[in-house]
Design a protein around this motif. Structure first.
Motif, PDB file in Angstrom:
ATOM      1  N   GLY A 176     -63.320  53.824  44.809  1.00  0.00           N
ATOM      2  CA  GLY A 176     -62.056  54.628  44.377  1.00  0.00           C
ATOM      3  C   GLY A 176     -60.954  53.778  44.385  1.00  0.00           C
ATOM      4  N   ILE A 177     -59.864  54.465  43.790  1.00  0.00           N
ATOM      5  CA  ILE A 177     -58.717  53.464  43.569  1.00  0.00           C
ATOM      6  C   ILE A 177     -57.530  54.348  43.751  1.00  0.00           C
ATOM      7  CG2 ILE A 177     -58.431  54.490  40.915  1.00  0.00           C
ATOM      8  CD1 ILE A 177     -57.721  51.516  40.262  1.00  0.00           C
ATOM      9  N   VAL A 178     -56.687  53.490  44.367  1.00  0.00           N
ATOM     10  CA  VAL A 178     -55.264  54.228  44.697  1.00  0.00           C
ATOM     11  C   VAL A 178     -54.241  53.721  43.838  1.00  0.00           C
ATOM     12  CG1 VAL A 178     -54.774  52.335  46.626  1.00  0.00           C
ATOM     13  CG2 VAL A 178     -53.646  54.414  46.565  1.00  0.00           C
ATOM     14  N   LEU A 179     -53.259  54.668  43.367  1.00  0.00           N
ATOM     15  CA  LEU A 179     -52.100  54.302  42.589  1.00  0.00           C
ATOM     16  C   LEU A 179     -50.899  54.529  43.313  1.00  0.00           C
ATOM     17  CD1 LEU A 179     -53.368  55.872  39.080  1.00  0.00           C
ATOM     18  CD2 LEU A 179     -53.744  53.516  39.754  1.00  0.00           C
ATOM     19  N   ALA A 180     -50.122  53.677  42.983  1.00  0.00           N
ATOM     20  CA  ALA A 180     -48.668  53.793  43.682  1.00  0.00           C
ATOM     21  C   ALA A 180     -48.080  54.855  42.685  1.00  0.00           C
ATOM     22  CB  ALA A 180     -47.893  52.487  43.801  1.00  0.00           C
ATOM     23  N   SER A 181     -46.798  55.183  43.261  1.00  0.00           N
ATOM     24  CA  SER A 181     -46.144  56.439  42.412  1.00  0.00           C
ATOM     25  C   SER A 181     -45.544  55.944  41.113  1.00  0.00           C
ATOM     26  CB  SER A 181     -45.260  57.182  43.155  1.00  0.00           C
ATOM     27  OG  SER A 181     -44.258  56.330  43.736  1.00  0.00           O
ATOM     28  N   ASP A 182     -45.129  54.430  40.940  1.00  0.00           N
ATOM     29  CA  ASP A 182     -44.983  54.001  39.559  1.00  0.00           C
ATOM     30  C   ASP A 182     -46.081  53.286  38.706  1.00  0.00           C
ATOM     31  OD1 ASP A 182     -45.385  51.736  41.189  1.00  0.00           O
ATOM     32  OD2 ASP A 182     -43.419  50.899  40.920  1.00  0.00           O
ATOM     33  N   GLU A 183     -47.385  53.769  39.174  1.00  0.00           N
ATOM     34  CA  GLU A 183     -48.204  53.208  38.326  1.00  0.00           C
ATOM     35  C   GLU A 183     -48.697  54.384  37.433  1.00  0.00           C
ATOM     36  OE1 GLU A 183     -49.957  49.418  41.100  1.00  0.00           O
ATOM     37  OE2 GLU A 183     -50.692  51.412  41.407  1.00  0.00           O
ATOM     38  N   LYS A 184     -48.713  54.509  36.459  1.00  0.00           N
ATOM     39  CA  LYS A 184     -49.127  55.652  35.651  1.00  0.00           C
ATOM     40  C   LYS A 184     -50.439  55.579  35.397  1.00  0.00           C
ATOM     41  CE  LYS A 184     -44.651  56.182  33.127  1.00  0.00           C
ATOM     42  NZ  LYS A 184     -44.019  56.147  32.012  1.00  0.00           N
ATOM     43  N   PRO A 185     -51.276  56.604  35.483  1.00  0.00           N
ATOM     44  CA  PRO A 185     -52.697  56.969  35.212  1.00  0.00           C
ATOM     45  C   PRO A 185     -53.088  56.408  33.798  1.00  0.00           C
ATOM     46  CG  PRO A 185     -51.682  59.072  35.263  1.00  0.00           C
ATOM     47  CD  PRO A 185     -50.534  58.138  35.644  1.00  0.00           C
ATOM     48  N   ALA A 186     -52.136  56.307  32.961  1.00  0.00           N
ATOM     49  CA  ALA A 186     -52.589  55.814  31.783  1.00  0.00           C
ATOM     50  C   ALA A 186     -53.413  54.477  31.629  1.00  0.00           C
ATOM     51  CB  ALA A 186     -51.490  55.748  30.527  1.00  0.00           C
ATOM     52  N   LEU A 187     -52.929  53.622  32.879  1.00  0.00           N
ATOM     53  CA  LEU A 187     -53.499  52.302  33.148  1.00  0.00           C
ATOM     54  C   LEU A 187     -54.870  52.424  33.294  1.00  0.00           C
ATOM     55  CD1 LEU A 187     -50.520  51.244  35.271  1.00  0.00           C
ATOM     56  CD2 LEU A 187     -50.776  50.369  32.932  1.00  0.00           C
ATOM     57  N   ILE A 188     -55.528  53.500  33.684  1.00  0.00           N
ATOM     58  CA  ILE A 188     -56.992  53.595  34.018  1.00  0.00           C
ATOM     59  C   ILE A 188     -57.730  54.662  33.311  1.00  0.00           C
ATOM     60  CG2 ILE A 188     -56.905  52.535  36.513  1.00  0.00           C
ATOM     61  CD1 ILE A 188     -56.956  55.607  37.441  1.00  0.00           C
ATOM     62  N   LYS A 189     -56.987  55.178  32.268  1.00  0.00           N
ATOM     63  CA  LYS A 189     -57.529  56.268  31.691  1.00  0.00           C
ATOM     64  C   LYS A 189     -58.994  55.907  30.871  1.00  0.00           C
ATOM     65  CE  LYS A 189     -54.764  55.882  27.511  1.00  0.00           C
ATOM     66  NZ  LYS A 189     -55.755  55.491  26.492  1.00  0.00           N
ATOM     67  N   ASP A 190     -59.284  54.583  30.569  1.00  0.00           N
ATOM     68  CA  ASP A 190     -60.411  54.373  30.024  1.00  0.00           C
ATOM     69  C   ASP A 190     -61.432  53.980  31.144  1.00  0.00           C
ATOM     70  OD1 ASP A 190     -59.532  54.683  27.442  1.00  0.00           O
ATOM     71  OD2 ASP A 190     -58.326  52.782  27.457  1.00  0.00           O
ATOM     72  N   ASP A 191     -61.007  54.037  32.276  1.00  0.00           N
ATOM     73  CA  ASP A 191     -62.049  53.412  33.414  1.00  0.00           C
ATOM     74  C   ASP A 191     -62.363  54.288  34.223  1.00  0.00           C
ATOM     75  OD1 ASP A 191     -61.440  50.810  32.341  1.00  0.00           O
ATOM     76  OD2 ASP A 191     -59.722  50.479  33.730  1.00  0.00           O
ATOM     77  N   LEU A 192     -62.010  55.670  34.199  1.00  0.00           N
ATOM     78  CA  LEU A 192     -62.204  56.760  34.921  1.00  0.00           C
ATOM     79  C   LEU A 192     -63.763  56.897  35.376  1.00  0.00           C
ATOM     80  CD1 LEU A 192     -59.808  59.394  33.444  1.00  0.00           C
ATOM     81  CD2 LEU A 192     -59.501  57.877  35.378  1.00  0.00           C
ATOM     82  N   GLU A 193     -64.590  56.637  34.578  1.00  0.00           N
ATOM     83  CA  GLU A 193     -66.057  56.829  34.843  1.00  0.00           C
ATOM     84  C   GLU A 193     -66.661  55.849  36.086  1.00  0.00           C
ATOM     85  OE1 GLU A 193     -68.513  55.361  31.886  1.00  0.00           O
ATOM     86  OE2 GLU A 193     -67.207  53.512  31.509  1.00  0.00           O
ATOM     87  N   HIS A 194     -65.789  54.938  36.315  1.00  0.00           N
ATOM     88  CA  HIS A 194     -66.137  54.224  37.501  1.00  0.00           C
ATOM     89  C   HIS A 194     -65.535  54.542  38.914  1.00  0.00           C
ATOM     90  CE1 HIS A 194     -67.219  51.157  34.806  1.00  0.00           C
ATOM     91  NE2 HIS A 194     -66.070  50.941  34.123  1.00  0.00           N
ATOM     92  N   PHE A 195     -64.622  55.470  38.954  1.00  0.00           N
ATOM     93  CA  PHE A 195     -63.915  56.181  40.111  1.00  0.00           C
ATOM     94  C   PHE A 195     -64.705  57.423  40.821  1.00  0.00           C
ATOM     95  CE2 PHE A 195     -60.885  53.385  37.854  1.00  0.00           C
ATOM     96  CZ  PHE A 195     -60.963  52.325  38.635  1.00  0.00           C
TER      97      PHE A 195
END
Lengths: 97, 166, 551
Positions: free
Chosen positions: B51-70
């Protein structure tokens, strides 16, 4: 400067919202002449502590100390904001409902 | 902290190591974005859930290509007033097609559960003695939805014109 | 006007019941004040200087006579017999008791009204032109789109915890009466070369501490894309708007800091993904809402100008009222009547329950049972037969509602100020009343001509002082009330922010300062030039000289 003046505790009653004052018996009154007056900072701290307990117990909201002058039969706030808060709007309320 | 998932109290299988200085990544863990960036290669091929946790200033675009891992993405609400993660949740669901567990954590008011559920969250880490009851209260308050969101509920507009056609 | 269907009714009823449960949890101690405060604010309930204050939405300023009677009833039953109409087309009650609010909201729901999102960091009541649907100069009726926005923004799950409050205004007329350039989003309807109506989208206007005139980010938006475009703007703002400093968290700061071009690119990129989503408005829904705003069946009437001229010739007071309070109606034989809430008898925008009932009755008798609230704290009767104007004026006068000063020096906009508001630094109402008292001579008022005075009791600028021709800002200077002046502001098509004259004046000198500004204008004006035009021609200097002496 606050400590040089007498002080009272002002708050709003939770259920109806109206302005209330801490009284000598640790109760709350809507009449400023019922307010208990602290004459030094130590007394004022005691009053404020008691008022904050009442806020914790959901009787009043936002209690704080205000400086007053003792003239006539009721304490009179020295700052105009608090004066208006205690005695109501300085303009006539529309009437003839 | 209680975990509420799909409306039921649930055990949390994950160990949150996102704040650890020397994290142990074995087993089911939740990591931070910097940890992901640093250990991506090592973490990518593992079998245990990640799992991954994103702070409120970390946009999900930063992991959009990695979603299959989570298998879980946790979005933080540092205060109930910080509403960025509502948009982030919608982007994850609607734009990037994330279908795994989407978890809200942080300062969450009972009344916000309804909004969070609408934008795509399905699990909640809640500081409440009775999370399931909270969920039920929040869910029962309202039954009309004007705007489309990520929960597929029928909007008032849709229902209105469906009725007319029937 | 818009009529609630089962969905709209159910929502406001459920919302009132939800608040009933929340109040119960607060009173039992289950919720602390910190936890309860955001919930009450989302229902328009503030704690002010003296008591709780409830702000009730009047969506885009439209009221039926039934709703107005309910507002009067609420004033009597739950308050002290009066209410205050605000600069955002809402009404505020100043002496509301928390325990009674659930019942009050349930009563409002019965007449299709609510207080949802009248506060909080969410999308607020959408505002519009008070002459919508009846103005002679209107291109398109903005109310259809206001209602669509009202529904879309109500309890929006993504945009209820924005960086800061968010205000949208819509105008359908080239003569902007909705101040669209000083809103977070302003929508101006116009027609393209094919004669189709669409929106110019203006973003980042606003008042407060750092006033800005909005920037146009799109010249033309097809109406069916309205909601997807708004959603794109809000999504960019929700993610990128500043949250580190509440004074820098409005969208105007974001637009200013990254630039309108960059902001536009972000919005257009987001919109490209959203435009063909479910947000695209089906024609059936546009048609359903448009039907609610179809014009009433106006009985045919002849233009009554000759009759009015002869009535006016015999009654100078009536002539003055016709001159200032009547606007041109799109249907021959009808007039738009402005009711001034700026008499000497009450604070600006205040109205007694008795007056509310009287206005409701007059709306039934001299129209189709409709009233409007405008952003200058006055009311409008939209559909009055011209031949009945004299009769109406006489009746208005018996209720203290016939003051002939719309758009003139004594039609002063003022926030509640320190007499009611816990944020205020100084009082607004007494200054407004003193100016009003100084300008009681109607001949003089009408000689001065078109002029707006706006007074705010603090930097938050609820009295819109930045856009008053004469703006007055109350400040606290070492425990005393002082008033700073700005000149040249305007909220119309020629929107402009006023410029500071210089140091402020103590309360006792504020009205003399107004006199001095007006005397300077009268001395310098060319023929029947308006105040703001004289100011723009001659500049600040002669006014400063009058106020502070030669430099």
């Amino acid at each position: 400067m606050l400590s040089l003046m007498p002080q009272i505790v002002i708050a709003n009653s939770l259920a109806d919202g109206f302005v209330v004052f801490l009284t000598a018996s640790n109760g709350w009154s809507s009449r400023v002449r019922d307010a208990t007056v602290a004459h030094d900072d130590a007394d004022a701290e005691v009053l404020l502590r008691s008022a904050k307990a009442a806020a914790e117990n959901n009787l009043v909201i936002d209690p704080y100390l205000i400086a007053v002058e003792l003239k006539g039969d009721a304490p009179e706030p020295t700052e105009y904001r608090e004066y208006i808060r205690v005695f109501g709007p300085s303009v006539a309320i529309p009437s003839g409902q | 902290m209680a975990l509420l998932k799909d409306g039921l109290a649930a055990a949390d299988p994950y160990m949150d190591v996102s704040g650890a200085e020397a994290p142990d990544f074995s087993g089911a863990v939740i990591i931070s974005l910097p940890q992901w960036h640093k250990h991506k290669a090592a973490l990518s091929g593992r079998a245990d859930p990640l799992g991954i946790v994103l702070a409120s200033d970390e946009k999900p675009a930063l992991i959009k290509d990695d979603l299959e891992h989570f298998s879980v993405i946790v979005l933080q609400f540092p205060t109930f007033r910080d509403g960025r993660a509502y948009s982030h949740a919608r982007l994850l669901r609607d734009r990037y097609g994330y279908t795994g567990e989407l978890r809200a954590t942080g300062e969450i008011l009972l009344e916000q559960l309804h909004y969070m559920q609408r934008v795509g969250f399905n699990s909640f880490s809640i500081d409440s003695p009775n999370a399931v009851r909270d969920w039920e209260i929040a869910g029962a308050d309202l039954s009309v939805w004007y705007q489309p969101a990520s929960d597929q509920r029928a909007t008032a507009t849709l229902l209105r014109h469906k009725t007319v056609q029937d | 006007m818009y009529k609630y269907d089962e969905f709209d009714s159910r929502l406001v009823t459920e919302r009132a019941e939800q608040f009933r449960r929340q109040v119960k949890r607060r009173l039992s101690g289950e919720l602390s004040e910190d936890q309860f405060k955001p919930l009450r604010l989302m229902n328009g309930l503030y704690l002010q200087l003296h008591a709780y204050m409830l702000r009730v939405n009047v969506p885009y300023g439209m009221l039926s006579s039934t709703q107005m009677r309910k507002l009067a009833h609420i004033a009597r039953k739950y308050d002290r017999g009066y209410g205050h109409f605000t600069t955002r087309q809402n009404i505020q009650y100043n002496w509301i008791q928390l325990e009674q609010v659930p019942d009050l909201l349930a009563e409002l729901a019965q007449v299709e009204m609510h207080a949802i999102q009248s506060s909080g960091n969410c999308i607020r009541n959408v505002t519009s032109d008070q002459y919508a649907g009846v103005a002679a100069d209107e291109l398109e009726d903005p109310r259809v789109w206001c209602e669509i926005i009202r529904q879309w923004s109500t309890l929006h799950p993504e945009f209820s915890f924005l960086p800061r409050k968010f205000k949208i205004a819509v105008t359908g007329s080239p003569n902007d009466r909705a101040a669209v350039q000083v809103h977070d989003i302003g929508l101006r309807m116009h027609r393209n070369d094919d004669g189709q109506a669409g929106f110019e989208v203006i973003v980042g206007g606003g008042q407060g501490r750092t006033p800005h005139i909005g920037k146009t980010i799109r010249e033309w938006l097809e109406p069916e894309h309205l909601l997807s475009y708004l959603e794109a703007i809000l999504r960019v703002y929700n993610q990128d708007g500043r949250r580190d400093n509440m004074y820098k968290s409005r969208i105007k700061i974001l637009v200013h800091e990254i630039g309108a071009d960059t902001f536009r690119e972000l919005v257009e990129t987001e919109w490209a993904e959203l435009r063909d989503s479910e947000l695209r408005l089906p024609q059936s829904e546009i048609d359903r809402i448009s039907a609610c705003f179809a014009p009433p069946d106006y009985p045919r009437r002849a233009d009554a100008k000759t009759l009015l001229d002869s009535q006016a010739a015999a009654r100078p007071d009536f002539a003055a009222w016709l001159h200032s309070n009547i606007a041109e109606h799109k249907v021959p034989g009808y007039a738009i009547v402005n009711i001034s809430l700026k008499s000497l008898a009450a604070p600006p925008g205040d109205m007694t329950a008795k007056q509310m009932v009287a206005a409701a009755d007059l709306a039934d008798e001299y129209g189709f049972g409709e009233l409007r609230v405008n952003h200058r704290q006055n009311l409008v009767l939209p559909d009055v037969p011209q031949e009945q104007l004299l009769e109406l004026w006489q009746k208005l006068n018996t209720h203290g509602l016939g003051t002939a000063n719309i758009g003139h020096v004594s039609d002063i906009v003022a926030c509640p100020g320190l007499d009611y508001c816990s944020l205020a630094n100084a009082r607004s109402i007494p200054i407004a009343q003193e100016i009003n008292a100084r300008f009681q001579d109607l001949d003089r008022v009408h000689d001065i001509g078109e002029l707006s005075i706006n007074i705010s009791g603090c930097m938050n600028a609820c009295g819109h002082h930045h856009v008053g021709n004469i703006g007055i800002l109350g400040v606290d200077k070492k425990g005393k009330e002082y008033y700073q002046f700005t000149l040249g502001g305007s909220s119309g098509r020629d929107a402009a922010l006023g410029e500071r004259t210089g140091r402020g004046f103590p309360a006792a000198e504020a009205v003399d300062a107004v006199e001095s500004i007006i005397a300077t204008y009268l001395r310098l004006r060319a023929s029947d030039e308006r105040f703001v035009d004289t100011y723009r021609r001659v500049g600040m200097e002669p006014f400063q000289e009058a106020l502070y002496g030669a430099a």
